[in-house]
Design a protein around this motif. Structure first.
Motif, PDB file in Angstrom:
ATOM      1  N   ALA A  75       0.823  -1.211   0.000  1.00 44.78           N
ATOM      2  CA  ALA A  75       0.000   0.000   0.000  1.00 44.78           C
ATOM      3  C   ALA A  75       0.856   1.260   0.000  1.00 44.78           C
ATOM      4  O   ALA A  75       0.321   2.374  -0.024  1.00 44.78           O
ATOM      5  N   ARG A  77       2.716   2.468   2.424  1.00 45.71           N
ATOM      6  CA  ARG A  77       2.483   3.215   3.661  1.00 45.71           C
ATOM      7  C   ARG A  77       3.733   3.280   4.534  1.00 45.71           C
ATOM      8  O   ARG A  77       4.598   2.404   4.476  1.00 45.71           O
ATOM      9  N   TRP A 250      -4.829  -5.157  -8.041  1.00 45.86           N
ATOM     10  CA  TRP A 250      -4.686  -4.094  -7.040  1.00 45.86           C
ATOM     11  C   TRP A 250      -6.023  -3.828  -6.359  1.00 45.86           C
ATOM     12  O   TRP A 250      -6.072  -3.492  -5.181  1.00 45.86           O
ATOM     13  N   ALA A 251      -7.126  -3.972  -7.123  1.00 47.03           N
ATOM     14  CA  ALA A 251      -8.448  -3.719  -6.535  1.00 47.03           C
ATOM     15  C   ALA A 251      -8.732  -4.701  -5.400  1.00 47.03           C
ATOM     16  O   ALA A 251      -9.340  -4.337  -4.385  1.00 47.03           O
ATOM     17  N   ASP A 254      -6.952  -3.449  -2.421  1.00 48.16           N
ATOM     18  CA  ASP A 254      -7.660  -2.285  -1.843  1.00 48.16           C
ATOM     19  C   ASP A 254      -8.810  -2.745  -0.948  1.00 48.16           C
ATOM     20  O   ASP A 254      -9.029  -2.187   0.130  1.00 48.16           O
ATOM     21  N   THR A 255      -9.544  -3.764  -1.407  1.00 43.12           N
ATOM     22  CA  THR A 255     -10.665  -4.268  -0.598  1.00 43.12           C
ATOM     23  C   THR A 255     -10.153  -4.861   0.715  1.00 43.12           C
ATOM     24  O   THR A 255     -10.711  -4.609   1.789  1.00 43.12           O
ATOM     25  N   LEU A 257      -7.348  -4.120   2.233  1.00 41.78           N
ATOM     26  CA  LEU A 257      -6.827  -3.034   3.069  1.00 41.78           C
ATOM     27  C   LEU A 257      -7.951  -2.227   3.715  1.00 41.78           C
ATOM     28  O   LEU A 257      -7.823  -1.753   4.850  1.00 41.78           O
ATOM     29  N   ASP A 258      -9.054  -2.071   2.999  1.00 46.06           N
ATOM     30  CA  ASP A 258     -10.200  -1.358   3.543  1.00 46.06           C
ATOM     31  C   ASP A 258     -10.768  -2.128   4.759  1.00 46.06           C
ATOM     32  O   ASP A 258     -11.045  -1.539   5.808  1.00 46.06           O
TER      33      ASP A 258
END
Ligand code: 5HM
Length: 332
Positions: A75, A77, A250-251, A254-255, A257-258
């Protein structure tokens, strides 16, 4: 012989490295006041990097942290909010109490950078698509200016990660200036091979071997008793190693990580029917659900329903790591 030993799994490599440094250390060092035993110029290959999880009762790997760290890198971060939630000790490496520098490989690898606005990762993947045999698909991690501040508590230990696409398989090679053989080796290999597997999925190719080259491989004196327990472990625990699904994008990350963020802050409760992802990723989210219950409800056992969502190897590791938080029936 001009290449190092090849091990089938991470566990095989881990036990060999710990055994060799414990039994036949080359040097005794005290860099920055920490006593350690050390071997230099350590290299090995792991034939199947998907087998990245060590099922060792004496090591009790924190598989939740391992996934969090790999996702934290991907991510891009650098915040303590996310990563220190899973490993409080990392707070000690931060100079501003909010972020990490050398340890945060994510921004260096995955965030857009000058001069083309692409990340190093995007550049090497593009290169592999246009010139598959390239020897240039290397991403640098340690920066030249990190040694300018003599008091810097957090200088990157990884120098570079390189991909090589050969015979349809994506190999990865890690180059490290230093590696803590008991703690760092496990987490670093887990995260780097996770990135390797993700890159292979993006390219639509098979996963190749993982090479690990280290200048200083060492065991800190404080960890010697733990290393002795690991080396004395007689039982080999075997669980299936599950591959990341084809088509991972990547999507999907993202899910995941959300969900990780909402579970970390206890804003939600995970149930698999609420997520349209492959079982592999739902099981990763289930690890964060179990961890949510462990951290936010310290007086209650983890629910059997949440544990049932974990794959057998991860469940076993969770049971080893947090035995007093398991429902009575499954306490080891
Ligand atoms: O004094 P030095 O900066 O080398 O101390 C960092 C310690 O963390 C070393 O024992 C190094 O091997 C370990 N380490 C690791 O094994 C650190 C990082 C962070 O970059 C890492 N793996 N990823």
């Amino acid at each position: 012989m001009i290449t190092g030993p090849v091990f089938a799994t991470f566990t095989d490599a881990y036990l060999a490295v710990l055994g060799e440094i414990y039994q036949r250390p080359s040097y005794s060092t005290s860099a920055r006041g920490k006593t350690a035993t050390e071997a230099i110029n350590v290299s090995f290959t792991i034939a199947n990097p998907v087998a990245r999880t060590p099922y060792l009762a004496a090591r009790r790997a924190n598989v939740v942290f391992n996934h969090a760290e790999a996702l934290w890198y991907l991510a891009g971060r650098d915040d303590l909010d996310m990563i220190a939630h899973y490993a409080r000790r990392l707070r000690g490496l931060s100079t501003d109490g909010k972020t990490l520098t050398g340890t945060a490989y994510g921004p260096r690898l995955f965030n857009p950078s000058a001069p083309d606005g692409l990340s190093q990762f995007d550049r090497v993947l593009n290169l592999l698509r246009t010139d598959p045999d390239t020897k240039r698909a290397a991403m640098l991690v340690m920066r030249p200016d990190e040694l300018a501040d003599a008091g810097n508590p957090d200088v990157a230990c990884t120098l570079a990660l390189q991909f090589m696409l050969r015979a349809g398989r994506l190999h990865m090679t890690a180059y490290m200036r230093g590696n803590d053989a008991m703690v760092g080796l496990l987490g670093d290999t887990f995260a780097f091979t996770f990135i390797q597997e993700f890159a292979a999925r993006l390219l639509g190719v098979d996963v190749g071997a993982y090479g690990h080259h280290v200048g200083s491989m060492h065991i800190n004196a404080l960890n010697i008793p733990a290393v002795e327990r690991i080396l004395a472990e007689q039982t080999v625990h075997v669980f299936p190693h599950t591959a990341m699904p084809a088509g991972t994008s990547w999507a999907d990350l993202d899910t995941v990580l959300d969900w990780e963020q909402r579970l970390r802050s206890n804003q939600d409760t995970f149930s698999p029917d609420r997520v349209d992802l492959d079982l592999y990723w739902r099981e990763v989210i289930a690890l964060f659900e179990v961890h949510r219950q462990i951290t936010h409800y310290p007086d209650q056992p983890v629910t059997a329903d949440a544990l049932d969502l974990l794959r057998p190897g991860h469940r076993w590791l969770v049971e080893q790591r947090w035995p007093d938080r398991m429902p009575a029936a499954v306490s080891p």
